[in-house]
Write a protein that holds these residues in place. Sequence first.
Motif, PDB file in Angstrom:
ATOM      1  N   GLY A  26       0.811  -1.209   0.000  1.00 56.85           N
ATOM      2  CA  GLY A  26       0.000   0.000   0.000  1.00 56.85           C
ATOM      3  C   GLY A  26       0.843   1.257   0.000  1.00 56.85           C
ATOM      4  N   ARG A  27       0.129   2.370   0.038  1.00 54.80           N
ATOM      5  CA  ARG A  27       0.778   3.674  -0.025  1.00 54.80           C
ATOM      6  C   ARG A  27       1.153   4.172   1.358  1.00 54.80           C
ATOM      7  NH1 ARG A  27      -1.538   6.646  -5.043  1.00 54.80           N
ATOM      8  NH2 ARG A  27      -0.050   8.149  -4.288  1.00 54.80           N
ATOM      9  N   LEU A  28       2.166   5.037   1.371  1.00 52.94           N
ATOM     10  CA  LEU A  28       2.532   5.701   2.621  1.00 52.94           C
ATOM     11  C   LEU A  28       1.487   6.763   2.936  1.00 52.94           C
ATOM     12  CD1 LEU A  28       6.346   6.457   2.296  1.00 52.94           C
ATOM     13  CD2 LEU A  28       5.277   4.837   3.832  1.00 52.94           C
ATOM     14  N   ASN A  29       1.175   6.915   4.199  1.00 53.11           N
ATOM     15  CA  ASN A  29       0.369   8.041   4.649  1.00 53.11           C
ATOM     16  C   ASN A  29       0.927   8.489   5.990  1.00 53.11           C
ATOM     17  OD1 ASN A  29      -0.978   6.597   6.818  1.00 53.11           O
ATOM     18  ND2 ASN A  29      -2.186   5.598   5.232  1.00 53.11           N
ATOM     19  N   SER A  30       0.401   9.572   6.528  1.00 51.85           N
ATOM     20  CA  SER A  30       0.986  10.153   7.735  1.00 51.85           C
ATOM     21  C   SER A  30       0.916   9.231   8.944  1.00 51.85           C
ATOM     22  CB  SER A  30       0.311  11.485   8.064  1.00 51.85           C
ATOM     23  OG  SER A  30      -1.060  11.269   8.339  1.00 51.85           O
ATOM     24  N   LYS A  31       0.034   8.257   8.940  1.00 55.68           N
ATOM     25  CA  LYS A  31      -0.092   7.339  10.078  1.00 55.68           C
ATOM     26  C   LYS A  31       0.731   6.060   9.911  1.00 55.68           C
ATOM     27  CE  LYS A  31      -4.122   9.230  11.890  1.00 55.68           C
ATOM     28  NZ  LYS A  31      -3.630  10.365  12.569  1.00 55.68           N
ATOM     29  N   SER A  32       1.191   5.766   8.680  1.00 58.41           N
ATOM     30  CA  SER A  32       1.876   4.495   8.438  1.00 58.41           C
ATOM     31  C   SER A  32       3.395   4.615   8.310  1.00 58.41           C
ATOM     32  CB  SER A  32       1.319   3.841   7.178  1.00 58.41           C
ATOM     33  OG  SER A  32       1.695   4.568   6.029  1.00 58.41           O
ATOM     34  N   ILE A  33       3.939   5.816   8.462  1.00 61.47           N
ATOM     35  CA  ILE A  33       5.386   6.005   8.266  1.00 61.47           C
ATOM     36  C   ILE A  33       6.147   5.540   9.492  1.00 61.47           C
ATOM     37  CG2 ILE A  33       7.199   7.734   8.014  1.00 61.47           C
ATOM     38  CD1 ILE A  33       5.426   9.177   6.094  1.00 61.47           C
ATOM     39  N   ARG A  34       7.179   4.731   9.233  1.00 63.38           N
ATOM     40  CA  ARG A  34       8.048   4.231  10.293  1.00 63.38           C
ATOM     41  C   ARG A  34       9.491   4.506   9.898  1.00 63.38           C
ATOM     42  NH1 ARG A  34       5.648   1.202  14.125  1.00 63.38           N
ATOM     43  NH2 ARG A  34       7.274  -0.322  14.370  1.00 63.38           N
ATOM     44  N   LEU A  35      10.345   4.623  10.892  1.00 60.42           N
ATOM     45  CA  LEU A  35      11.772   4.842  10.685  1.00 60.42           C
ATOM     46  C   LEU A  35      12.490   3.580  11.123  1.00 60.42           C
ATOM     47  CD1 LEU A  35      13.959   7.008   9.958  1.00 60.42           C
ATOM     48  CD2 LEU A  35      14.117   7.431  12.409  1.00 60.42           C
ATOM     49  N   GLU A  36      13.275   2.993  10.199  1.00 66.89           N
ATOM     50  CA  GLU A  36      14.013   1.770  10.496  1.00 66.89           C
ATOM     51  C   GLU A  36      15.488   2.107  10.606  1.00 66.89           C
ATOM     52  OE1 GLU A  36      13.855  -2.622   8.741  1.00 66.89           O
ATOM     53  OE2 GLU A  36      14.694  -1.168   7.320  1.00 66.89           O
ATOM     54  N   GLY A  37      16.096   1.706  11.725  1.00 67.91           N
ATOM     55  CA  GLY A  37      17.511   1.930  11.943  1.00 67.91           C
ATOM     56  C   GLY A  37      18.342   0.839  11.290  1.00 67.91           C
ATOM     57  N   SER A  38      19.652   1.046  11.263  1.00 66.31           N
ATOM     58  CA  SER A  38      20.547   0.063  10.653  1.00 66.31           C
ATOM     59  C   SER A  38      20.620  -1.186  11.523  1.00 66.31           C
ATOM     60  CB  SER A  38      21.948   0.653  10.497  1.00 66.31           C
ATOM     61  OG  SER A  38      22.543   0.842  11.766  1.00 66.31           O
ATOM     62  N   ARG A  39      20.973  -2.294  10.908  1.00 66.48           N
ATOM     63  CA  ARG A  39      21.134  -3.537  11.676  1.00 66.48           C
ATOM     64  C   ARG A  39      22.304  -3.415  12.633  1.00 66.48           C
ATOM     65  NH1 ARG A  39      21.277  -8.345   7.598  1.00 66.48           N
ATOM     66  NH2 ARG A  39      22.182  -6.774   6.252  1.00 66.48           N
ATOM     67  N   ARG A  40      23.335  -2.728  12.223  1.00 62.73           N
ATOM     68  CA  ARG A  40      24.536  -2.615  13.047  1.00 62.73           C
ATOM     69  C   ARG A  40      24.313  -1.788  14.311  1.00 62.73           C
ATOM     70  NH1 ARG A  40      30.047   0.395  11.250  1.00 62.73           N
ATOM     71  NH2 ARG A  40      30.890   0.599  13.334  1.00 62.73           N
ATOM     72  N   ASP A  41      23.714  -0.622  14.170  1.00 58.85           N
ATOM     73  CA  ASP A  41      23.583   0.284  15.305  1.00 58.85           C
ATOM     74  C   ASP A  41      22.255   0.189  16.038  1.00 58.85           C
ATOM     75  OD1 ASP A  41      26.104   1.335  14.862  1.00 58.85           O
ATOM     76  OD2 ASP A  41      25.342   2.804  13.435  1.00 58.85           O
ATOM     77  N   SER A  42      21.199  -0.204  15.344  1.00 53.81           N
ATOM     78  CA  SER A  42      19.870  -0.206  15.947  1.00 53.81           C
ATOM     79  C   SER A  42      19.229  -1.579  15.956  1.00 53.81           C
ATOM     80  CB  SER A  42      18.960   0.764  15.191  1.00 53.81           C
ATOM     81  OG  SER A  42      19.490   2.058  15.199  1.00 53.81           O
TER      82      SER A  42
END
Length: 157
Positions: free
Chosen positions: A50-66
């Motif tokens: 599906g499409r991005l909307n203001s409620k579905s946005i997530r921030l994914e960190g790197s595998r190494r640091d996060s």
Amino acid sequence: LGGEDGGGRDGAERGGKEKDGFVGTWTPVGVPKQNTVVCVGRICNEAHEGRLNSKSIRLEGSRRDSSGSRISVDLQSYVAPVPVDGAEAKGDDEETARKRDYSFFPGQIVAVEGINSSGRTMRPSRVAEGLAPPADTIPAADLLRMNHAPAGEGGRD
């Protein structure tokens, strides 16, 4: 997102260059902090389709640091009216307030400055999009010497 430079993790924060006024250190995604932090990661969709909307946005960190942690990004706080020319934001008055614009796509690398007090939701105050590193520049005279000079005189061997 924390390149493979061979260096170890330095606690909960990683160093980086200052860009667009952002502080030179960032906190791994998903680490709760009560003060303002900068997290670097890529934009993901909460739903896998599906499409991005203001409620579905997530921030994914790197595998190494996060460890690949994902957190929600509360864009309602980001698009709130902000003062224009030092005036206070007063409702929807276009002369004294404006809303921040944003445009995200899945996979986009961003730095998000804001508060992540729970470790699950980031309330951003600023967002910087990823930029390509500047291209190396070599003067034309050096290029000519490297490509056309005899071997041993600065040319190709």
